[in-house]
Scaffold this motif. Structure first.
Motif, PDB file in Angstrom:
ATOM      1  N   GLU A 171     -53.178-117.320 -16.745  1.00  0.00           N
ATOM      2  CA  GLU A 171     -53.029-117.251 -15.289  1.00  0.00           C
ATOM      3  C   GLU A 171     -53.564-118.501 -14.602  1.00  0.00           C
ATOM      4  O   GLU A 171     -53.004-118.962 -13.597  1.00  0.00           O
ATOM      5  CB  GLU A 171     -53.757-116.004 -14.765  1.00  0.00           C
ATOM      6  CG  GLU A 171     -53.525-115.756 -13.280  1.00  0.00           C
ATOM      7  CD  GLU A 171     -54.149-114.448 -12.818  1.00  0.00           C
ATOM      8  OE1 GLU A 171     -54.167-114.218 -11.595  1.00  0.00           O
ATOM      9  OE2 GLU A 171     -54.621-113.677 -13.699  1.00  0.00           O
ATOM     10  N   ASP A 172     -54.648-119.101 -15.123  1.00  0.00           N
ATOM     11  CA  ASP A 172     -55.204-120.313 -14.503  1.00  0.00           C
ATOM     12  C   ASP A 172     -54.213-121.468 -14.569  1.00  0.00           C
ATOM     13  O   ASP A 172     -54.054-122.235 -13.609  1.00  0.00           O
ATOM     14  CB  ASP A 172     -56.510-120.700 -15.210  1.00  0.00           C
ATOM     15  CG  ASP A 172     -57.619-119.673 -14.963  1.00  0.00           C
ATOM     16  OD1 ASP A 172     -57.518-118.961 -13.928  1.00  0.00           O
ATOM     17  OD2 ASP A 172     -58.558-119.593 -15.780  1.00  0.00           O
TER      18      ASP A 172
ATOM     19  N   LYS B 186     -51.556-120.876 -11.987  1.00  0.00           N
ATOM     20  CA  LYS B 186     -52.022-121.176 -10.628  1.00  0.00           C
ATOM     21  C   LYS B 186     -52.068-122.680 -10.386  1.00  0.00           C
ATOM     22  O   LYS B 186     -51.725-123.171  -9.301  1.00  0.00           O
ATOM     23  CB  LYS B 186     -53.408-120.566 -10.406  1.00  0.00           C
ATOM     24  CG  LYS B 186     -53.402-119.050 -10.290  1.00  0.00           C
ATOM     25  CD  LYS B 186     -54.813-118.524 -10.044  1.00  0.00           C
ATOM     26  CE  LYS B 186     -54.814-116.986  -9.895  1.00  0.00           C
ATOM     27  NZ  LYS B 186     -56.178-116.457  -9.678  1.00  0.00           N
ATOM     28  N   LYS B 187     -52.492-123.434 -11.400  1.00  0.00           N
ATOM     29  CA  LYS B 187     -52.560-124.886 -11.261  1.00  0.00           C
ATOM     30  C   LYS B 187     -51.162-125.467 -11.029  1.00  0.00           C
ATOM     31  O   LYS B 187     -50.973-126.349 -10.177  1.00  0.00           O
ATOM     32  CB  LYS B 187     -53.171-125.481 -12.524  1.00  0.00           C
ATOM     33  CG  LYS B 187     -53.302-126.998 -12.462  1.00  0.00           C
ATOM     34  CD  LYS B 187     -53.883-127.539 -13.768  1.00  0.00           C
ATOM     35  CE  LYS B 187     -53.927-129.064 -13.721  1.00  0.00           C
ATOM     36  NZ  LYS B 187     -54.423-129.646 -14.991  1.00  0.00           N
TER      37      LYS B 187
END
Length: 696
Positions: A191-192, A195-196
């Protein structure tokens, strides 16, 4: 021996079962998509190795089947069930193992391919992010002018559209990353990372939007300024145009007082233009801040040119007042000559319209005589139109004289040009109609010859046929008679052919007609001989009396027809019809001669019949000579009547044209016009007299 075969079967089954379970264990160990990419790749390679062992398993199964077959043939019925049961179990185990091999490898391979494709698209996406960041990072460059700013804005909008269009790619990447994350659980797609990716895209998108909004503001500001400049230039051009109307004489119909009033109104507008220019100057200062130095210089120069033009217009307005007095002195002379010019134009138009109306050919189909009449009428109209050419030159001279006046010559020039164009149009129409009519006449004259050339091979083929059909021979004879009539008619039109084709071409054409007539005569005689032979074959069984009676009857009928044609005909159509009937009688006599020759073959040894045939031949020859004399007389009468009709048509055309000119003379006003009309009539009379002399 039987026990040994059963032991070998059991051993092969146990060996295969152990191998399959070992394979399933290896698959179970590797049947997992979780973990880093290197681990997934190692499991993929391991499943590929396992899949490569699948042929070994097939060989083991083939060996079992062979052993089972041998055992089943040697053991008793009580032990076959046991062998078949083991065979069934090992087959099921092999099918389960083979399916597991395929599914395990396919599942790992699909995840591997999905991950590879995702990484490829992700690399492309980050390459695009980098390129867009490099493109959007520099500050906005100042542009030269409005067009360059519009191009710059368009480029920024294209970039923004590209960014917005990549949102779909981003969403697909994020969906793919989420799908992979659930399958492999690797941090590279968690997920990170997603998001990036979204944050980097949104940063690019916001920067592209900011740039477009800023460029839209700069461009609209310049567009408003440019619109105001264009409006000012349009207003200035309008004022200059109104001023030029006063200066160049476009308003010469109005009085000097009206022109002075117009000039004062122009001067008032010029003074109000100073305020408009000042507003432009203030607005220019704002636009220059977002324009390149060179563009700013151009804008300042443009404003300065407008200021100079405004000052020059103010100066010229005061000078124009002095010119108005001179215009009043020339106005009277100009109007007089202009009226005379318009009167001459109307007269020319009236004459041209009359000539054009007389030449309406109509849309209905025309006969040859109607085409001849129309062609002669075209020639007469061309002669009448040539008499109008000096009037056209006179109009040009009058227009040149008017050009020395300061008034606007636009309307008079258009009127003269329109009249000249009408003259040229009528001349072109007459020329085209004359050419088209002449072409139609040539086509009508050449049609019989062309049709004959098309008909000739058909007749030659018919004559070459060993046993032709009598109906075909008779049809060909009927067509031959029609061609004789048409070709004879062409030979009687020598004078008309000379007028249409020219003397040399007409002579050549008549030679072709004469040659065609000779060929037709030869073919006609051949057809008659063929017909006679056919009829002789049909009636050769009949005696002389049966053949001679129809000859006498036909000769009597021909005499009766000839007696009816001795009465002269009053008109050309009647004479032509009479000539055609005489020619048809001549064809009947020719046919009768051939029939007589066939009948003569039957009387070689009969004296009484010979006497009757000699008497019949004498009567036939006398009738033939009488017919030839009548045909020659009829041809002479048709030729003379034809020449008479041509001259009568020319005289009627001349009388019509002369009457129209007399009426035109009677309606004209002034001594000068009357003398000019009389001169035109005299010229027409002389030219017609010369034309008649040429014809004689």
């Amino acid at each position: 021996m039987t026990q040994q075969l059963q032991d070998e079967f059991d051993s092969s089954v146990e060996n295969a079962e152990a191998w399959m379970k070992a394979i399933q264990e290896r698959l179970r160990i590797n049947d997992n998509t979780k973990g880093p990419r290197s681990a997934l790749e190692a499991r993929l390679r391991e499943t590929e190795k396992i899949r490569a062992l699948e042929p070994e398993g097939s060989l083991k199964m083939d060996l079992i089947l062979v052993k089972a077959d041998a055992a089943l043939h040697s053991i008793g019925e009580d032990k076959k069930h046991e062998v078949l049961s083991k065979l069934k179990d090992i087959k099921a185990l092999w099918e389960e193992t083979a399916i597991y091999i395929t599914h395990c490898h396919s599942r790992i391979e699909w995840v591997w391919l999905q991950w590879s494709e995702y990484l490829k698209v992700q690399d492309e996406f980050y390459t695009w992010i980098h390129n867009m960041r490099v493109t959007l990072e520099p500050d906005i460059e100042l542009q030269l002018g409005l067009k360059e700013k519009q191009w710059q804005l368009h480029h920024a909008q294209v970039l923004l559209n590209d960014v917005l269009n990549h949102s779909g790619l981003l969403e697909r990447l994020l969906e793919e990353a989420d799908s992979l994350c659930s399958r492999i659980g690797d941090p590279s797609v968690d997920e990170d990372v997603q998001k990036k990716m979204r944050m980097e895209y949104e940063g690019i998108r916001d920067e592209a939007k900011r740039r477009v909004e800023l460029l839209e503001k700069i461009t609209k500001e310049h567009e408003r300024y440019s619109t105001n400049v264009n409006r000012f230039q349009s207003w200035l051009s309008d004022v200059i145009e109104r001023f030029n109307c006063c200066c160049t004489g476009e308003t010469t119909k109005s009085s000097a007082e009206d022109k002075l009033k117009a000039l004062k109104e122009i001067a008032k507008n010029v003074r109000s233009g100073g305020k408009k220019w000042k507003h432009l100057e203030n607005q220019c200062a704002e636009v220059i801040q977002n324009t390149s130095p060179l563009g700013a210089e151009r804008m300042k120069d443009e404003l300065e040119e407008l200021r100079k033009a405004l000052e020059k217009l103010s100066l010229l307005t005061s000078e124009e007042e002095e010119r108005l007095l001179k215009i009043q002195q020339l106005q009277s002379a100009y109007e007089s000559q202009a009226r005379q010019l318009e009167a001459n134009i109307q007269e020319l138009r009236k004459n041209l319209q009359r000539l054009e109306n007389d030449l309406d050919p109509g849309e209905e189909e025309k006969t040859e005589d109607e085409f001849v009449t129309l062609w002669r009428k075209c020639n007469a109209t061309r002669t009448a139109l040539a008499a109008e050419e000096p009037k056209v030159e006179r109009l040009k001279t009058q227009l040149k004289e008017l050009l020395r006046f300061p008034q606007d010559m636009h309307l008079h020039t258009e009127s003269v040009v329109s009249a000249i164009q009408q003259y040229q149009s009528v001349r072109g129409k007459i020329s085209k109609m004359s050419t088209d009519t002449e072409s139609q006449l040539r086509r009508l004259f050449q049609n019989p010859l062309q049709h004959f050339e098309q008909w000739k091979p058909t007749v030659q083929m018919l004559l070459a046929t060993p046993e032709p059909d009598l109906a075909h021979i008779e049809a060909a004879l009927a067509e031959s008679s029609q061609f004789k009539e048409k070709l004879m008619t062409l030979q009687l039109k020598k004078d008309l052919l000379n007028d249409v084709f020219g003397e040399e071409k007409a002579k050549s054409f008549l030679q072709e007609v004469a040659e065609a007539s000779k060929e037709r005569e030869i073919l006609h005689k051949s057809l008659l001989q063929s017909k006679s032979k056919l009829q002789n074959l049909i009636s050769q069984h009949k005696d002389f009396d049966a053949g001679f009676a129809p000859l006498q009857k036909k000769l009597s009928a021909i005499k009766a027809k000839l007696d009816l044609e001795k009465e002269p005909r009053p008109d050309l159509l009647g004479k032509k019809t009479q000539l055609q009937r005489l020619q048809m009688i001549q064809d009947e006599l020719t046919e009768l001669v051939i029939q007589m020759e066939e009948v003569e073959k039957l009387v070689q040894s009969n004296t009484a019949h010979r006497h009757e045939m000699n008497q019949f031949s004498s009567d036939l020859q006398a009738l033939r000579r009488s017919l030839e004399i009548m045909i020659q007389q009829s041809e002479d009468q048709v030729q003379k009547h034809w020449v008479y009709n041509d001259k009568l048509s020319d005289l009627q055309q001349w009388i019509t044209v002369t009457m129209e000119k007399i009426e035109s003379c009677q309606s004209a006003e002034g001594e000068q016009n009357t003398e000019g009309r009389a001169a035109d009539l005299e010229e027409t009379k002389i030219s017609h007299g010369k034309a008649n002399e040429g014809e004689n």
